[in-house]
Design an enzyme around this catalytic site. Sequence first.
Site, mmCIF file in Angstrom:
data_model
loop_
_atom_site.group_PDB
_atom_site.id
_atom_site.type_symbol
_atom_site.label_atom_id
_atom_site.label_comp_id
_atom_site.label_asym_id
_atom_site.label_seq_id
_atom_site.Cartn_x
_atom_site.Cartn_y
_atom_site.Cartn_z
ATOM 1 N N TYR A 33 0.810 -1.325 -0.038
ATOM 2 C CA TYR A 33 -0.080 -0.166 0.074
ATOM 3 C C TYR A 33 0.771 1.229 0.154
ATOM 4 O O TYR A 33 0.371 2.248 -0.566
ATOM 5 C CB TYR A 33 -0.951 -0.018 1.221
ATOM 6 C CG TYR A 33 -0.512 0.292 2.449
ATOM 7 C CD1 TYR A 33 -0.344 1.402 3.117
ATOM 8 C CD2 TYR A 33 0.074 -0.824 3.138
ATOM 9 C CE1 TYR A 33 0.042 1.662 4.274
ATOM 10 C CE2 TYR A 33 0.499 -0.565 4.777
ATOM 11 C CZ TYR A 33 0.783 0.729 5.176
ATOM 12 O OH TYR A 33 1.166 0.996 6.380
ATOM 13 N N ASP A 83 -4.971 -4.005 2.682
ATOM 14 C CA ASP A 83 -3.798 -3.272 2.368
ATOM 15 C C ASP A 83 -3.476 -3.227 1.109
ATOM 16 O O ASP A 83 -2.864 -2.496 0.303
ATOM 17 C CB ASP A 83 -2.583 -3.442 3.230
ATOM 18 C CG ASP A 83 -2.775 -2.865 4.677
ATOM 19 O OD1 ASP A 83 -3.764 -1.991 5.125
ATOM 20 O OD2 ASP A 83 -2.113 -3.208 5.744
ATOM 21 N N HIS A 127 -10.172 -6.374 8.269
ATOM 22 C CA HIS A 127 -8.777 -5.598 7.916
ATOM 23 C C HIS A 127 -8.014 -6.623 7.335
ATOM 24 O O HIS A 127 -7.472 -6.263 6.108
ATOM 25 C CB HIS A 127 -8.464 -5.091 9.253
ATOM 26 C CG HIS A 127 -7.233 -3.949 8.746
ATOM 27 N ND1 HIS A 127 -7.762 -2.940 8.061
ATOM 28 C CD2 HIS A 127 -5.842 -4.046 8.949
ATOM 29 C CE1 HIS A 127 -6.406 -2.083 7.775
ATOM 30 N NE2 HIS A 127 -5.382 -2.899 8.244
ATOM 31 N N LYS A 128 -7.686 -7.816 7.836
ATOM 32 C CA LYS A 128 -7.134 -9.068 7.306
ATOM 33 C C LYS A 128 -7.659 -10.295 7.836
ATOM 34 O O LYS A 128 -8.242 -10.180 8.953
ATOM 35 C CB LYS A 128 -5.528 -8.838 7.762
ATOM 36 C CG LYS A 128 -4.908 -7.743 7.400
ATOM 37 C CD LYS A 128 -3.363 -7.617 7.859
ATOM 38 C CE LYS A 128 -2.620 -6.397 7.771
ATOM 39 N NZ LYS A 128 -1.361 -6.243 8.008
ATOM 40 N N TYR A 131 -7.055 -10.884 11.352
ATOM 41 C CA TYR A 131 -7.771 -10.086 12.217
ATOM 42 C C TYR A 131 -9.115 -10.342 12.037
ATOM 43 O O TYR A 131 -9.971 -9.561 11.625
ATOM 44 C CB TYR A 131 -7.156 -8.716 12.172
ATOM 45 C CG TYR A 131 -5.704 -8.275 12.223
ATOM 46 C CD1 TYR A 131 -4.865 -8.627 13.330
ATOM 47 C CD2 TYR A 131 -5.437 -7.307 11.178
ATOM 48 C CE1 TYR A 131 -3.810 -8.607 13.368
ATOM 49 C CE2 TYR A 131 -3.813 -7.109 11.379
ATOM 50 C CZ TYR A 131 -3.267 -7.560 12.401
ATOM 51 O OH TYR A 131 -1.853 -7.230 12.509
ATOM 52 N N ASP A 138 -7.981 2.636 8.687
ATOM 53 C CA ASP A 138 -7.147 2.604 7.400
ATOM 54 C C ASP A 138 -7.789 1.726 6.473
ATOM 55 O O ASP A 138 -7.463 2.107 5.363
ATOM 56 C CB ASP A 138 -5.753 1.764 8.107
ATOM 57 C CG ASP A 138 -5.483 1.808 9.335
ATOM 58 O OD1 ASP A 138 -6.196 2.480 10.126
ATOM 59 O OD2 ASP A 138 -4.242 1.560 9.570
ATOM 60 N N ARG A 208 -3.470 9.537 12.230
ATOM 61 C CA ARG A 208 -3.210 8.764 10.523
ATOM 62 C C ARG A 208 -4.264 8.000 10.409
ATOM 63 O O ARG A 208 -4.751 8.028 9.240
ATOM 64 C CB ARG A 208 -2.047 8.228 10.352
ATOM 65 C CG ARG A 208 -1.805 7.777 8.957
ATOM 66 C CD ARG A 208 -0.482 7.607 8.676
ATOM 67 N NE ARG A 208 0.116 6.183 8.938
ATOM 68 C CZ ARG A 208 1.450 6.024 9.475
ATOM 69 N NH1 ARG A 208 2.218 7.190 9.861
ATOM 70 N NH2 ARG A 208 1.742 5.025 9.988
ATOM 71 N N GLY A 211 -7.254 10.106 9.579
ATOM 72 C CA GLY A 211 -6.689 10.781 8.223
ATOM 73 C C GLY A 211 -6.924 9.839 7.161
ATOM 74 O O GLY A 211 -7.582 10.317 6.029
ATOM 75 N N TRP A 212 -6.586 8.607 6.998
ATOM 76 C CA TRP A 212 -6.878 7.438 6.100
ATOM 77 C C TRP A 212 -8.381 7.713 5.711
ATOM 78 O O TRP A 212 -8.864 7.674 4.539
ATOM 79 C CB TRP A 212 -6.476 6.084 6.300
ATOM 80 C CG TRP A 212 -5.043 5.726 6.404
ATOM 81 C CD1 TRP A 212 -4.724 5.270 7.714
ATOM 82 C CD2 TRP A 212 -4.201 5.642 5.594
ATOM 83 N NE1 TRP A 212 -3.361 4.869 7.188
ATOM 84 C CE2 TRP A 212 -2.980 5.301 6.060
ATOM 85 C CE3 TRP A 212 -4.245 6.128 4.205
ATOM 86 C CZ2 TRP A 212 -1.748 5.199 5.397
ATOM 87 C CZ3 TRP A 212 -2.989 6.037 3.592
ATOM 88 C CH2 TRP A 212 -1.930 5.371 4.062
#
Length: 371
Positions: A33, A83, A127-128, A131, A138, A208, A211-212
């Site tokens: 990413y 990602d 997310h993955k 996880y 993100d 962050r 922010g993503w």
Amino acid sequence: MSTVWSVAMSESFMQQYPLVSDMPFQKRRCWNYENGCILTAFEHMWRTTGDDRYLRYIQENMDLFVREDGSIDTYSLNEYNVDMINQGKSLFLLYEQTGQDKYRKAAERLVTQLKGHPRTREGGLWHKKIYPFQMWLDGVYMTSPFLAQYAQAYDEPEWFDDIANEILLMERVSRSPHTGLLYHGWDESREERWSDPVTGCSPHFWGRAVGWYMMAIVDVLDFLPEDHSQRGQIIGIFHRLSKAIVRVQDEESGLWYQVMDQGSREGNYLEASGSAMFTYALAKGANQGYLEGWALDAALRGHEGLVARYVEKDEDGSLHLNGICSVAGLGNTPYRDGSYEYYISEPTRRDDPKGFAPFVLACLEIEKRQG
């Protein structure tokens, strides 16, 4: 004559790193990413300046991975890792400009992952695979703008509902009614040590991560049809979150803290990547008419703060961006507990694509206003 920061920073980056993977902290050459962050910024540079060196840079970096049959070197679909989608954003540009079918096939390969990707009960992307039942802010950026562009480019509008659900679900489960900010992660199962047993949220507002999410919304809106039934709601939550972000902007520097609501608590610091992401999202939001003048004012302060505090020129004339948190996550080994102490413990570095690329994007949006 004033510096055109978008051009100056991009030129400096390309001279130092003919390939993104030449960066000293890239341990090995792989599809990831972070590459996607830089290549997305350089696509914006190419569309703004018309300078074909940016296009060539993108293609050279992408062709390290994209094979003739559309398979992607070092990418594994079965990882089910959101990602891995982000670098795919450049595939649309390359297919549009070259007509080479390998780029379209590679994009379809990434969409195949998302078709089978594990999801929460309400359809949110894990997310993955490693996880289970977790959504992180993100991840919305890693997948949603790519999917929105895919839906538009290849006329598959059914994806727009999926994207809207991802954005709205993430906001609903992670938002603090007290601050209006969003927690970094959410665990539907409530099994992770970092998750609140009642809400499932991680303990803090990491700059962050928010922010993503902000960048995800403002980029998705480039593709989401104006008549989509949830477009207005998405713009509404973007407006509400933007207000919350401006409330915690540091008055003196114009920047934002690593842990957003902890101000000058010992160890906290003004962090460059989150600040660049907010500057970009607020400026673009104002430029596109989703936000009003207060957002542009905040973005201008953020841009000035980044230039004053974190842009550095070396003796060889190269330009750099300092103060970027190297990485922050949740769980895994060694265990990341999402505590205040954890977020301030991760090292910072310069020129990390997660801060450098949003800074270039922010500069472009600011420069549109300066004309």
